[in-house]
Design a protein around this motif. Structure first.
Motif, short mmCIF file in Angstrom:
data_model
loop_
_atom_site.label_atom_id
_atom_site.label_comp_id
_atom_site.label_asym_id
_atom_site.label_seq_id
_atom_site.Cartn_x
_atom_site.Cartn_y
_atom_site.Cartn_z
N ASP A 229 0.95 -1.30 0.03
CA ASP A 229 -0.03 -0.02 -0.10
C ASP A 229 0.75 1.35 0.07
OD1 ASP A 229 -2.56 0.91 0.14
OD2 ASP A 229 -2.13 1.78 2.00
N HIS B 91 -0.12 8.76 4.06
CA HIS B 91 -0.61 9.86 5.00
C HIS B 91 0.11 9.89 6.11
CE1 HIS B 91 -3.87 8.57 2.51
NE2 HIS B 91 -4.00 7.42 2.77
N ARG C 218 -8.07 9.30 8.02
CA ARG C 218 -7.15 8.72 6.77
C ARG C 218 -8.29 8.26 5.75
NH1 ARG C 218 -2.90 4.74 8.52
NH2 ARG C 218 -4.47 4.43 10.12
N ASN C 219 -9.61 7.81 6.45
CA ASN C 219 -10.58 7.50 5.34
C ASN C 219 -11.08 8.49 4.33
OD1 ASN C 219 -10.51 5.47 7.32
ND2 ASN C 219 -12.24 5.58 7.90
N VAL D 94 -7.65 9.53 1.94
CA VAL D 94 -7.35 8.45 0.90
C VAL D 94 -8.52 8.79 -0.17
CG1 VAL D 94 -8.49 6.47 1.72
CG2 VAL D 94 -6.74 6.16 0.11
N ARG E 190 -16.55 4.90 -2.54
CA ARG E 190 -15.19 4.37 -2.68
C ARG E 190 -15.40 3.24 -3.51
NH1 ARG E 190 -10.14 3.43 1.18
NH2 ARG E 190 -8.36 2.99 -0.48
N TYR F 265 -16.70 2.57 6.36
CA TYR F 265 -15.28 2.36 5.94
C TYR F 265 -14.95 0.61 6.33
CZ TYR F 265 -10.26 1.95 5.25
OH TYR F 265 -9.07 1.41 5.07
N ARG G 161 -11.41 -1.71 5.75
CA ARG G 161 -10.05 -1.86 5.35
C ARG G 161 -9.98 -2.74 4.03
NH1 ARG G 161 -4.91 -0.73 7.89
NH2 ARG G 161 -3.40 -0.88 6.36
N GLN H 212 -8.93 -0.86 0.88
CA GLN H 212 -7.52 -0.60 0.32
C GLN H 212 -7.43 -1.30 -0.95
OE1 GLN H 212 -4.33 -0.29 3.42
NE2 GLN H 212 -3.53 -1.95 2.65
N LYS I 298 -7.23 0.14 -4.66
CA LYS I 298 -6.51 1.07 -4.99
C LYS I 298 -5.25 0.53 -6.10
CE LYS I 298 -4.38 3.46 -1.57
NZ LYS I 298 -3.42 3.69 -0.28
N1 ARG Z 1 -4.79 2.58 3.32
C1 ARG Z 1 -5.77 2.87 3.77
C2 ARG Z 1 -6.71 2.61 2.52
O1 ARG Z 1 -6.49 2.58 1.38
C3 ARG Z 1 -5.97 4.12 4.41
C4 ARG Z 1 -7.15 4.42 5.36
C5 ARG Z 1 -6.75 3.58 6.50
N2 ARG Z 1 -7.84 3.80 7.51
C6 ARG Z 1 -8.35 3.07 8.46
N3 ARG Z 1 -9.27 3.24 9.19
N4 ARG Z 1 -7.32 2.05 8.80
O2 ARG Z 1 -8.06 2.57 2.86
#
Ligand code: ARG
Length: 426
Positions: free
Chosen positions: A25, A87, A111-112, A115, A234, A319, A321, A324, A327
Motif C-alpha cells: 500500500d 498519509h 485517513r478514510n 485516501v 469508494r 469504511y 479496510r 484498500q 487502489k
Molecule cells: N490505506 C488505507 C486505505 O487505503 C488508508 C485508510 C486507513 N483507514 C483506516 N481506518 N485504517 O484504505
C-alpha cells in the motif's frame, strides 16, 4: 517503520502483521502522494478559516508541504516501507519539521477521507489524460478519413467480402468511436468530480469545517454532501472510471484486430511502421506485429481491475479496510491503459495502405447490393431487384469501386463535418 499514527503507549506492534496490513500500500501511495499533499494544504487552509490554525501555522504547514512535494518529485524524499502509508509520511514530516504545529494537521480529518480525496484527484487527472489520448486518436483517424475518402477497399461482414467500402469509411468509424470515448471520459470526470474531504471517518465531525471552501480550493464542482456517501462512493467511482477506460481499450482491441489482419500476408492491405513490429528469434523471415497484439490484449488489464473492485464492493456501508484493495487495480489499469492509448496516434498516422491490393480484393459480387438498389430506384420492387441482382450472371463492365463510393457520397454518406464539430468541442 516510523511510529504508527495510531499507536498507543504500551502497545506492541508485530512487524509481520504490520507488513501484511500495509502490504504494497505504501508503495502504491507514491502515485497518490502529490494529490494527498495538495489536499492536505486545502485542509490546512480550511482549519485556518475556522481558527484551528493561526495564519503563521498555516504558512509554515503550506511551506513544508510544498517542500515535501518538491523533495518527493526530485527524489530527495523517498516514500517507502519506513512509513505505514503516504498519509503517515505527510504527518510525520510535518511533525519532524514543525513540531507542535505539525501535530495539528490531522484535526477533523481521518485517513478514510484523506485516501478518498487523494484518489479522487488522481481519478480526475487520469480521466483528463484518457480524454486527451482519445481525442488524439480521433484526430488522426478523422484527418485520415478525409484524406482517404476515395480509396476503395473491401467492406466485410462475417469476415466475408460484403460491399465496396473505403479506407475513409474505415477511418471514420474509428474517429467516431474515439470521439464517443473522449466524451465518456469527460462525462465520467464530471460524474466523479465531488469532494469527499470533510467527511472524516464517514460521519462528519463536531467542528464547523468549511467544506465549501475545500471543495472550491481543490477545484471540485460539488461536494459529497452526506458524509456516509463519501465512503459508499469508494470503489464505485473507481469502477466507473475504469468503465470509461475500458470503452476506449475495447475500441483499441477491435482496431488492433483489424490491423493485425490487414498486416497479414493473407490480406496485405497495410504496412506498419518498422518500429511497431519485432523480429522472430528463430525465423529470419518474420516481422511480427507484437505491439499491436499487446495493444489488443490491454483491455484484459482493465477487465481484471474492474472485476477485482466489483468483488470488493460486497460490504456493508462505512469504511472497511477491504477497500484498500481498490487502489492497486485502479492504478495498475490506468497506468497500463494510458500507456497503450498513448502509442496509438503515431501508429495510425504512419501506417500505410496498399491501394492496389485493396482494390484487387474487391470482387464483382460486392456490387450486387448497388445493383439491386439501382433497380429499385427505377421502380422494381426491392425483393425482385434483390433476386435479379443475385441471379445476374457474369460481372458487368460497370463494376467500378470509385463509382460505387461516389454514388454513396452523393447520397449523403461520408460527410465528416459533424464529427469535426464534435471533436473540436471536446
Ligand atoms: N490505506 C488505507 C486505505 O487505503 C488508508 C485508510 C486507513 N483507514 C483506516 N481506518 N485504517 O484504505
Amino acid at each position: 517503520m516510523s511510529e504508527l499514527l495510531w499507536q498507543k503507549p504500551g502497545t506492541r506492534v508485530d512487524e509481520r502483521i504490520q507488513r501484511f496490513l500495509a502490504g504494497r500500500d505504501v508503495l502504491l501511495d507514491r502515485e497518490l502522494f502529490v494529490f494527498d499533499i495538495e489536499a492536505s494544504a486545502a485542509h490546512a487552509e480550511g482549519l485556518a478559516k475556522i481558527g484551528i490554525l493561526t495564519g503563521e501555522e498555516l504558512d509554515a504547514i503550506k511551506r513544508e508541504l510544498g517542500a515535501l512535494s518538491m523533495d518527493f518529485v526530485s527524489g530527495a524524499f523517498v516514500l517507502d516501507e519506513r512509513y505505514e502509508d503516504g498519509h503517515s509520511a505527510i504527518e510525520s514530516r510535518l511533525v519532524e519539521r514543525l513540531g507542535e504545529t505539525g501535530r495539528k494537521i490531522h484535526t477533523g480529518r481521518s485517513r478514510n477521507d484523506q485516501v478518498l480525496v487523494a484518489t479522487r484527484l488522481h481519478l480526475r487527472a487520469a480521466l483528463g489524460r484518457l480524454r486527451g489520448h482519445s481525442v488524439a486518436i480521433a484526430r488522426v483517424a478523422l484527418d485520415r478519413a478525409g484524406a482517404d475518402a476515395a480509396l476503395p477497399m473491401p467492406g466485410y461482414t462475417h469476415l466475408q467480402r460484403a460491399m465496396v467500402s473505403s479506407a475513409g469509411l474505415w477511418w471514420a468509424g474509428w474517429a467516431e468511436a474515439f470521439i464517443d470515448d473522449a466524451q465518456l471520459a469527460r462525462d465520467t470526470a464530471a460524474w466523479v468530480d465531488a469532494n469527499p474531504l470533510g467527511s472524516a471517518s464517514g460521519y462528519g465531525v463536531n467542528l464547523p469545517l468549511d467544506r465549501g471552501y475545500t471543495t472550491r480550493a481543490l477545484g471540485f464542482s460539488r461536494m459529497q454532501v452526506a458524509a456516509t456517501y463519501a465512503q459508499l462512493s469508494r470503489g464505485k467511482f473507481e469502477l466507473q472510471a475504469l468503465t470509461a477506460l475500458g470503452q476506449a481499450l475495447l475500441d483499441v482491441r477491435r482496431l488492433a484486430w483489424d490491423l493485425s489482419l490487414f498486416a497479414s500476408a493473407e490480406f496485405d492491405f497495410i504496412s506498419l511502421p518498422a518500429e511497431y513490429t519485432t523480429g522472430s528469434s528463430l525465423m529470419p523471415n518474420k516481422r511480427n506485429p507484437d505491439l499491436i497484439e499487446l495493444l489488443r490484449a490491454s483491455y484484459v488489464v482493465v477487465a481484471g481491475a474492474r472485476t477485482e473492485i466489483e468483488q470488493l464492493l460486497s460490504l456493508p456501508s462505512g469504511y472497511h479496510r477491504d477497500l484498500q484493495f481498490s487502489k492497486e487495480p485502479l492504478l495498475r489499469a490506468f497506468a497500463h491503459g494510458l500507456d497503450a492509448l498513448a502509442l496509438v496516434p503515431d501508429l495510425l498516422a504512419r501506417m500505410e495502405w496498399k491501394p492496389a491490393v485493396m482494390r484487387a480484393a474487391i470482387d464483382d459480387g460486392m456490387f450486387a447490393t448497388d445493383k439491386a438498389l439501382e433497380l429499385a430506384k427505377d421502380g422494381v420492387p426491392f425483393r425482385d431487384a434483390y433476386r435479379q441482382a443475385a441471379e445476374s450472371p457474369l460481372p458487368r463492365a460497370g463494376n467500378d469501386p470509385d463509382a460505387s463510393l461516389r454514388a454513396r457520397r452523393e447520397a449523403g454518406f461520408g460527410a465528416l463535418d459533424a464529427l469535426h464539430a464534435r471533436l473540436d468541442a471536446l
